[in-house]
Design a protein around this motif. Structure first.
Motif, PDB file in Angstrom:
ATOM      1  N   VAL A   1       0.788  -1.342   0.171  1.00 39.41           N
ATOM      2  CA  VAL A   1       0.098  -0.074   0.222  1.00 39.41           C
ATOM      3  C   VAL A   1       1.066   1.123   0.066  1.00 39.41           C
ATOM      4  O   VAL A   1       0.603   2.220  -0.496  1.00 39.41           O
ATOM      5  N   ALA A   2       1.877   1.271   0.831  1.00 41.87           N
ATOM      6  CA  ALA A   2       2.722   2.441   0.979  1.00 41.87           C
ATOM      7  C   ALA A   2       3.454   2.610  -0.281  1.00 41.87           C
ATOM      8  O   ALA A   2       3.614   3.900  -0.594  1.00 41.87           O
ATOM      9  N   ALA A   3       3.883   1.546  -0.809  1.00 43.03           N
ATOM     10  CA  ALA A   3       4.719   1.874  -2.128  1.00 43.03           C
ATOM     11  C   ALA A   3       4.142   2.500  -3.241  1.00 43.03           C
ATOM     12  O   ALA A   3       4.327   3.359  -4.074  1.00 43.03           O
ATOM     13  N   ILE A   4       2.696   1.601  -3.433  1.00 39.01           N
ATOM     14  CA  ILE A   4       2.024   2.311  -4.631  1.00 39.01           C
ATOM     15  C   ILE A   4       1.353   3.690  -4.428  1.00 39.01           C
ATOM     16  O   ILE A   4       1.303   4.638  -5.066  1.00 39.01           O
ATOM     17  N   GLY A   5       1.363   4.230  -3.018  1.00 42.05           N
ATOM     18  CA  GLY A   5       0.784   5.339  -2.460  1.00 42.05           C
ATOM     19  C   GLY A   5       1.843   6.306  -2.879  1.00 42.05           C
ATOM     20  O   GLY A   5       1.667   7.335  -3.493  1.00 42.05           O
ATOM     21  N   ALA A   6       2.964   5.999  -2.434  1.00 43.57           N
ATOM     22  CA  ALA A   6       4.374   6.797  -2.817  1.00 43.57           C
ATOM     23  C   ALA A   6       4.518   7.159  -4.230  1.00 43.57           C
ATOM     24  O   ALA A   6       4.730   8.021  -4.974  1.00 43.57           O
ATOM     25  N   ILE A   7       4.450   5.780  -4.951  1.00 43.80           N
ATOM     26  CA  ILE A   7       4.592   6.189  -6.523  1.00 43.80           C
ATOM     27  C   ILE A   7       3.589   6.973  -7.083  1.00 43.80           C
ATOM     28  O   ILE A   7       3.564   7.972  -7.784  1.00 43.80           O
ATOM     29  N   VAL A   8       2.073   6.576  -6.740  1.00 47.20           N
ATOM     30  CA  VAL A   8       0.988   7.486  -7.281  1.00 47.20           C
ATOM     31  C   VAL A   8       1.324   8.996  -6.654  1.00 47.20           C
ATOM     32  O   VAL A   8       0.951   9.831  -7.478  1.00 47.20           O
ATOM     33  N   ALA A   9       1.885   9.309  -5.612  1.00 45.40           N
ATOM     34  CA  ALA A   9       1.906  10.642  -5.236  1.00 45.40           C
ATOM     35  C   ALA A   9       2.764  11.390  -6.312  1.00 45.40           C
ATOM     36  O   ALA A   9       2.464  12.534  -6.524  1.00 45.40           O
ATOM     37  N   LEU A  10       3.735  10.546  -6.580  1.00 47.33           N
ATOM     38  CA  LEU A  10       4.711  11.197  -7.585  1.00 47.33           C
ATOM     39  C   LEU A  10       4.165  11.727  -8.729  1.00 47.33           C
ATOM     40  O   LEU A  10       4.401  12.867  -9.300  1.00 47.33           O
ATOM     41  N   ALA A  11       3.211  10.744  -9.398  1.00 45.73           N
ATOM     42  CA  ALA A  11       2.748  11.023 -10.627  1.00 45.73           C
ATOM     43  C   ALA A  11       1.511  12.057 -10.499  1.00 45.73           C
ATOM     44  O   ALA A  11       1.057  12.528 -11.566  1.00 45.73           O
ATOM     45  N   ALA A  12       1.046  12.390  -9.294  1.00 43.16           N
ATOM     46  CA  ALA A  12      -0.100  12.770  -9.268  1.00 43.16           C
ATOM     47  C   ALA A  12      -0.352  14.376  -9.666  1.00 43.16           C
ATOM     48  O   ALA A  12      -1.312  14.831 -10.182  1.00 43.16           O
ATOM     49  N   LYS A  13       0.866  15.239  -9.269  1.00 41.22           N
ATOM     50  CA  LYS A  13       0.603  16.456  -9.608  1.00 41.22           C
ATOM     51  C   LYS A  13       0.201  16.826 -10.914  1.00 41.22           C
ATOM     52  O   LYS A  13      -0.856  17.364 -11.045  1.00 41.22           O
ATOM     53  N   ARG A  14       0.862  16.306 -11.842  1.00 38.91           N
ATOM     54  CA  ARG A  14       0.468  16.809 -13.337  1.00 38.91           C
ATOM     55  C   ARG A  14      -0.864  16.236 -13.757  1.00 38.91           C
ATOM     56  O   ARG A  14      -1.637  16.881 -14.127  1.00 38.91           O
ATOM     57  N   SER A  15      -1.268  15.123 -13.202  1.00 38.63           N
ATOM     58  CA  SER A  15      -2.268  14.219 -13.624  1.00 38.63           C
ATOM     59  C   SER A  15      -3.679  15.128 -13.061  1.00 38.63           C
ATOM     60  O   SER A  15      -4.612  15.379 -13.564  1.00 38.63           O
ATOM     61  N   VAL A  16      -3.411  15.514 -11.640  1.00 37.48           N
ATOM     62  CA  VAL A  16      -4.362  16.374 -10.936  1.00 37.48           C
ATOM     63  C   VAL A  16      -4.834  17.454 -11.759  1.00 37.48           C
ATOM     64  O   VAL A  16      -5.857  17.933 -12.006  1.00 37.48           O
ATOM     65  N   GLU A  17      -3.507  18.184 -11.871  1.00 39.32           N
ATOM     66  CA  GLU A  17      -3.807  19.560 -12.744  1.00 39.32           C
ATOM     67  C   GLU A  17      -4.541  19.271 -13.888  1.00 39.32           C
ATOM     68  O   GLU A  17      -5.352  20.325 -14.371  1.00 39.32           O
TER      69      GLU A  17
END
Lengths: 495, 488, 119
Positions: free
Chosen positions: A87-103
């Motif tokens: 869970v933590a690993a997927i969370g960390a990876i997704v957090a990395l990618a989140a910024k641009r996609s959320v924007e």
């Protein structure tokens, strides 16, 4: 050293406290920074816990110093630690990618909400994995569920709202079933500590109350893990949620629910002999096999790729449950290792689709015509993860399949082994149709203008792909953890 | 260089070669030079490995543990050595040929072509040198996937359909049957490492062994045994160098090679003889040989005819293996080599004809021998080898197969070989006859042309010469094949 | 049959079924939420009932009293009530958003509009 002792609590408290901070800050960039920091420190803590557990055996942490079984106990054994890391690993990876996609997908005034909910969801999922208290688990389940409903509802398609609503109704029914089951078990045993329950339940296993408890728990958790035929909430939720939410949920939410199934149904009721008496394993195997075929077959016919791979998740849950249904150490280990493996590859796939959506504005299959040349990095990553879904050697998918088949053959259920293999051929179809469109179809006018996705999305995707290959090349580590967890579980199961 | 390095290099050289090939995307001359250099280096590596094996060395390399208790490992034994030698040598020739062909044909995406070709060869080396069944399976699947972009190279609707069939049948059979058989073997035997005399003897009941053998055979789709043969004709849509090296040598030989490996080193010949476990396979192979030959007779498209001829010739190897007599197993190994040289020559010739005259059908070839004497002479030699007439390599292998079958008193096998020889002659000789002795028909389809570009002609002359040399000086080949059955 | 003694449990069953039925059978999203609430409340009753012991009093230590009710389920259900309120709030918020986006909160009309969109 005191900090290390408090790792189990910190793992949950840190994201829990960070979520309101995001909420108060309101500035999306700051919120993103916080969630990045928190998710990566959670990963570090989870890895630390796993190392501690693999070395020194299970860790028990008494919340507020109240002794178990009266107080709430956080208990971390190999299985918990493994799920925490996933869970933590997927969370960390997704957090990395989140910024641009959320924007790209969420209007500015709501972005901070995404990060707040992301952290709450992370907290809930980690809490479910770490707690040793059955009712506390329900609380974390609801924390993660409520935030998940919001994460889904943030989608910019209005159908996201109805999908979230439907998920809310079905999810709440599932969670309530879980509470009923736990309540009935508490009635007969007077304890909520899971380890304590496992000890006391066998004595009262003959009562209808406990049997009803088992039934409620199986259905309730079955809904949460989207096991066929209780999966109806999942495809729309995955399809219309913001892409990045889907990537996170696909890798974590259903996985943790499967973990709860292992912990509660096998861990607590394993010793009662009720499972075999109620034919739970047989039922589970049939459901798993049907789920594999139906999920994969429906995935083939979906024009929307997020939907298609959502159905694929239903099928993959089937694989996990198939391993679990064998109740042998190999079977459980296969299921547990597939939890991890599937989280890696499915998140990679959804991250690749996130990238595609950012550039083309659609994940309908015809929007991907000729995109293989336009977005080579993204699509090759998609291909690697797709090959893993098929189960091609040198990917984690192969490892999972190997042990699933080995478990099936060991258990003497040859026809089931053949069915599992046959169903993986369906994965060839739903992965390869994308490959064909992406590389062999002529680019349309729309796709001609497409360029490669930003590195902040491509790099996380490739990190996952690297993990897919790495743990496919050397599965000794993951299998060691999975076997430790599985043998502990299978010891508790009455013959 | 020590043995370990050589074994690893045999797989790594073509893989590393991909990098400069891709980097030189815009400089065709340089790119093709890199391809040739890589091919040359690989052959040098395999050749020096052979020198070691010839002196009795049996290098073993364990790369690392993949699954608990199951390593990725390589070990070199005579049969694999023979296969690796053939494939790496023919890669050089094919690269030369491809340079002429791809340019003459104005193919697109040539960089992709050369790159995946190199990956396919690396996979082939992995299969040839694999030390256990898991390693073999990994490279077996890698070969399927790396050849997919080559099959669909043209990107047309037909190519895509062929690609689906290719992937579906090869991946399908290997995932459903082969993997199942491998895992079952692992559970029964507790090991997957190839060993002389097999690893299954005395560990399972006769029925289980027999069933397992059948699952293996059907799981190895690359042998194109009926009813899983359709992918091979379909794959002919690929550029001719692919059909020549991969679908006459590397891919299909990987299939029959795996069958021989499984028979000899997993089950052990004695185990199968004891339970008559391969008799049904003789019948199936015999049926495939005859049926494919008859289909070949009806095909007017030259490459399709060659494809069905390959299906039939592959089943020779399977048949010879299934006879389970030492001589015939040796014949099977020999046939892997002999057919490789003969069939690649035939494909080279077909491709040369296509490039030079744009003709693809057998019925258009009347009189073409006068325009393309080198090509058609080579074709004739290849055809003679298919039929099994001296002075070609095909004669040697057929001799051993027949001898083994006669010794073992296997009348089915003997009859099949005899009948199919006639059929082979029936579908090859008319082509040769028409090419040299009939006049060109005036159907307005001609244009003035001579031979194909010189690299292509050079390549097919080399392989045709090789076919004859293997007959005149079969020493090395016999030695390696003999070692497979423990004869030094 | 000790129906009077088990009357609470009968109430639980009736509430549970009524709630579930409403969730499934009603097309109006607000009614679904109401059904969900009834369903959850049945569970609250279940927990509260199991903590009660006939003749027991509130669990405050006092002279002369030997029988106490079990406070734990009651406390647990406080948490569950909070969760239930949060769920209801979120559900209603979603209903408002759905009304804004679609102009209806009837399930069949929503399905119709989504079908048009999907085509």
């Amino acid at each position: 050293m005191r900090l290390v002792e408090h790792l189990p609590a910190l793992l949950v408290v840190v994201p829990l406290m960070a979520a309101p901070v995001c909420f108060v800050m309101r500035r999306p960039v700051a919120a993103w920074g916080i969630s990045l920091l928190v998710s990566w420190s959670c990963l570090a803590m989870a890895v630390g816990l796993l190392a501690l557990v693999m070395q020194g055996g299970p860790i028990s942490y008494l919340l507020g110093g109240w002794a178990a079984p009266w107080g709430i106990e956080y208990r971390v054994d190999a299985l918990d630690a493994f799920v925490l890391v996933i869970v933590a690993a997927i969370g960390a990876i997704v957090a990395l990618a989140a910024k641009r996609s959320v924007e790209h997908e969420i209007p500015e005034e709501r972005r901070y909400l995404f990060y707040a909910m992301f952290l709450l969801c992370l907290c809930g999922l980690l809490g479910m994995a770490i707690t040793g208290d059955a009712f506390n688990l329900f609380v974390f389940l609801e924390i993660s569920s409520l935030s998940t409903y919001v994460l889904v509802g943030l989608g910019r398609d209005r159908r996201a709202l109805t999908a979230a609503f439907r998920y809310l109704v079905i999810g709440t029914i599932g969670a309530t079933f879980y509470v009923i089951g736990i309540g009935l078990a508490y009635m007969m045993t007077g304890t909520l500590n899971m380890a304590d329950l496992a000890v006391r339940l066998p004595d009262v296993a003959h009562t209808t109350t406990v049997q009803a408890a088992l039934a409620f728990l199986v259905i309730g958790i079955g809904i949460k893990m989207a096991a066929f035929p209780l999966h109806l909430w999942l495809p729309n939720a995955y399809a219309y949620a913001p892409s990045i939410s889907t990537a996170f949920l696909a890798g974590t939410a259903t996985k943790v629910s499967v973990y709860v199934f292992l912990r509660v149904v096998l861990g607590m009721f394993g010793g009662t002999g009720l499972l075999k008496a109620a034919a739970v394993p047989d039922l589970l195997m049939v459901i798993a096999l049907i789920g594999m075929f139906v999920g994969s077959a429906v995935a083939i016919w979906q024009a929307d790729l997020k939907r298609s791979f959502a159905y694929s998740s239903v099928a993959q849950i089937g694989y996990i449950l198939f391993g679990v249904s064998l109740l042998s150490t190999t079977g459980l280990a296969a299921g547990i290792v597939h939890l991890f493996n599937h989280a890696l590859m499915k998140t990679a796939i959804f991250l690749a689709l996130t990238a595609v959506f950012m550039r083309t504005g659609s994940v309908r299959i015809d929007a991907l015509a000729g995109i293989g040349r336009r977005m080579p990095l993204t699509m090759v990553a998609f291909l690697v993860a797709g090959l893993s879904l098929i189960g091609v050697p040198l990917t984690v998918g192969f490892v999972s399949k190997w042990y699933l088949i080995q478990a099936a053959v060991e258990a003497g259920v040859w026809p089931a082994a053949v069915l599992v293999l046959l169903s993986s051929l369906l994965a060839v179809v739903y992965v390869w149709r994308v490959v064909e469109v992406a590389w062999f179809h002529k680019a349309t006018e729309a796709t001609m203008k497409v360029t490669e996705a930003p590195l902040t999305v491509v790099v996380p995707t490739w990190v996952l792909c690297a993990a897919v290959v790495w743990f496919g090349l050397d599965a000794t580590g993951t299998m060691a953890v999975a076997r430790t967890a599985a043998s502990f579980l299978s010891q508790g199961i009455a013959p | 260089m020590n043995e370990t390095t050589l074994v690893l290099l045999a797989i790594l050289v073509p893989l590393i070669g991909v990098v400069p090939i891709v980097l030189a995307d815009r400089l065709p001359n340089l790119r093709e030079a890199f391809s040739l250099i890589t091919a040359g280096l690989l052959f040098a590596v395999v050749f020096s490995l052979w020198r070691l094996v010839d002196q009795g060395a049996r290098p073993e390399v364990v790369v690392g543990e993949m699954l608990p208790g199951l390593p990725i490992a390589f070990s070199v034994e005579p049969l694999g050595m023979l296969f690796a030698l053939i494939a790496s040598f023919l890669w050089i020739v094919t690269t030369i040929y491809a340079i002429g062909y791809m340019r003459g044909h104005h193919e697109k995406h040539q960089t992709r072509f050369y790159a995946f070709f190199a990956v396919a060869i690396a996979s082939t080396m992995g299969i040839a040198l694999a030390g256990n069944m898991l390693t073999l399976f990994i490279f077996y699947e890698a070969l399927t996937i790396s050849t997919f972009p080559l099959v669909t190279h043209a990107g047309t609707e037909q190519a895509k359909r062929a690609g689906r069939l290719y992937l579906g049948l090869l991946l399908g059979t290997s995932i459903v049957f082969q993997l199942l058989a491998i895992i079952a073997t692992w559970i029964i035997a507790g090991t997957l490492t190839f060993a002389d005399g097999g690893i299954l003897a005395g560990k399972a009941s006769d029925t289980v062994v027999a069933v397992l053998f059948a699952i293996y055979v059907f799981g190895i789709g690359k042998i194109a045994i009926m009813p899983f043969h359709r992918w091979l004709p379909a794959a002919m849509v690929a550029p001719t160098p692919v059909s020549a090296l991969l679908h006459a040598v590397a891919v299909v030989k990987a299939g029959v090679f795996t069958v021989v490996k499984v028979t000899v080193y997993v089950f052990g010949v004695d185990l199968l003889v004891g339970i008559d476990g391969a008799v049904w396979l003789q019948w199936l192979a015999a049926f495939t040989i005859i049926a494919a030959s008859i289909v070949a007779l009806t095909k007017d498209n030259l490459k399709a005819r060659l494809a069905y001829s390959t299906i039939s010739q592959l089943s020779y190897v399977v048949l010879a293996t299934a006879v389970l007599a030492p001589q015939s197993v040796m014949g099977a190994a020999l046939h892997i080599a002999a057919h490789a040289f003969g069939k690649i020559t035939l494909f080279f010739a077909a491709g040369a004809i296509m490039v030079a005259s744009h003709k693809t059908e057998v019925s258009q070839l009347a009189g073409i021998g006068r325009r393309m004497p080198w090509t058609m002479t080579a074709f004739a030699i290849g055809a003679l080898s298919m039929i099994g007439v001296p002075p070609t390599a095909g004669f040697v292998s057929k001799w051993y197969i027949l001898q083994g079958a006669l010794d073992a008193g296997q009348i089915v096998a003997v009859a099949t070989v005899v009948i199919s020889t006639l059929l082979n002659a029936g579908y090859f000789l008319p082509i040769v006859y028409a090419a040299f002795f009939r006049k060109e028909t005036a159907d307005g389809h001609h244009h003035e042309h001579g031979e194909a570009p010189w690299p292509s002609v050079l390549a097919l002359v080399v392989t045709a010469t090789g076919t004859v040399i293997l007959f005149l000086a079969p020493g090395a080949m016999l030695e390696l094949a003999g070692a497979v059955i423990g004869r030094s | 049959m000790e129906i009077p003694g088990l009357i609470n449990y009968w109430a639980v069953v009736v509430l549970m079924m009524a709630g579930l039925y409403t969730v499934v059978a009603r097309g109006n999203l607000v009614k679904k939420i109401i059904g969900l609430n009834v369903f959850q409340i049945s569970v609250f009753v279940l927990y509260i009932t199991m903590g009660k012991i006939t003749g027991g009093t509130a669990p405050i230590l006092a002279e002369g009293i030997r029988t106490y009710s079990n406070p734990l389920p009651h406390v647990l259900i406080l948490t569950a009530i909070v969760v239930g309120v949060a769920t209801t709030a979120l559900g209603l918020a979603l209903v408002v958003r759905i009304q804004e986006a679609y102009g209806t909160i009837e399930e069949d009309e929503l399905a119709e509009r989504e079908a048009e969109e999907g085509a």
